[in-house]
Design a protein around this motif. Structure first.
Motif, PDB file in Angstrom:
ATOM      1  N   LYS A 269      -3.100   5.369  -1.898  1.00 36.07           N
ATOM      2  CA  LYS A 269      -3.559   4.326  -2.804  1.00 36.07           C
ATOM      3  C   LYS A 269      -4.138   3.152  -2.018  1.00 36.07           C
ATOM      4  O   LYS A 269      -3.884   2.995  -0.830  1.00 36.07           O
ATOM      5  CB  LYS A 269      -2.406   3.844  -3.690  1.00 36.07           C
ATOM      6  N   GLN A 270      -4.898   2.344  -2.727  1.00 38.21           N
ATOM      7  CA  GLN A 270      -5.465   1.153  -2.093  1.00 38.21           C
ATOM      8  C   GLN A 270      -4.417   0.049  -1.974  1.00 38.21           C
ATOM      9  O   GLN A 270      -3.449   0.013  -2.750  1.00 38.21           O
ATOM     10  CB  GLN A 270      -6.652   0.646  -2.919  1.00 38.21           C
TER      11      GLN A 270
ATOM     12  N   GLN B 261       0.845  -1.185   0.000  1.00 39.01           N
ATOM     13  CA  GLN B 261       0.000   0.000   0.000  1.00 39.01           C
ATOM     14  C   GLN B 261       0.878   1.232   0.000  1.00 39.01           C
ATOM     15  O   GLN B 261       1.645   1.463   0.936  1.00 39.01           O
ATOM     16  CB  GLN B 261      -0.929   0.012   1.210  1.00 39.01           C
TER      17      GLN B 261
END
Length: 114
Positions: free
Chosen positions: A43-44, A39
């Motif tokens: 961001k995911q 990660q």
């Protein structure tokens, strides 16, 4: 109770290499799936690589040809060899184990400088 302990993160220059390790303590089922996620800020979390107990592997397109996942079933340990690192690989890397239950490591920071 199962604990995942990661090691091997750090700071490296672009083009360099790092090897992450994740050791599972406690009892996990033999037929477990092990993987690495990452990660980056903002961001995911995304799957980087995964490996079955039989050794079948899968990789994100962004790391194919550069990263290699492996495991030692006797030691309940999974590794991620990362070569040709790029600044875009900078992220917190998390170990993941699934054996009907899901376990996560605490994360290890990987920083790649340009």
């Amino acid at each position: 109770q199962v604990h995942l302990v990661e090691s091997g993160g750090g700071l490296v220059q672009a083009g360099g290499s790092l090897r992450l390790s994740c050791a599972a303590s406690g009892r996990i089922l033999v037929d477990s799936y092990m993987g690495w996620y990452r990660q980056a800020p903002g961001k995911q979390r995304e799957l980087v690589a995964g490996i079955t107990v039989g050794g079948s592997t899968s990789y994100a397109d962004s790391v194919k040809g550069r990263f290699t996942i492996s495991r030692d079933n006797a030691k309940n340990t999974v590794y991620l060899q990362m070569n040709s690192l790029k600044p875009d690989d900078t992220a917190v890397y998390y170990c993941n184990v699934v054996d009907g239950r899901t376990y996560w490591g605490q994360g290890t920071q990987v920083t790649v400088s340009s």
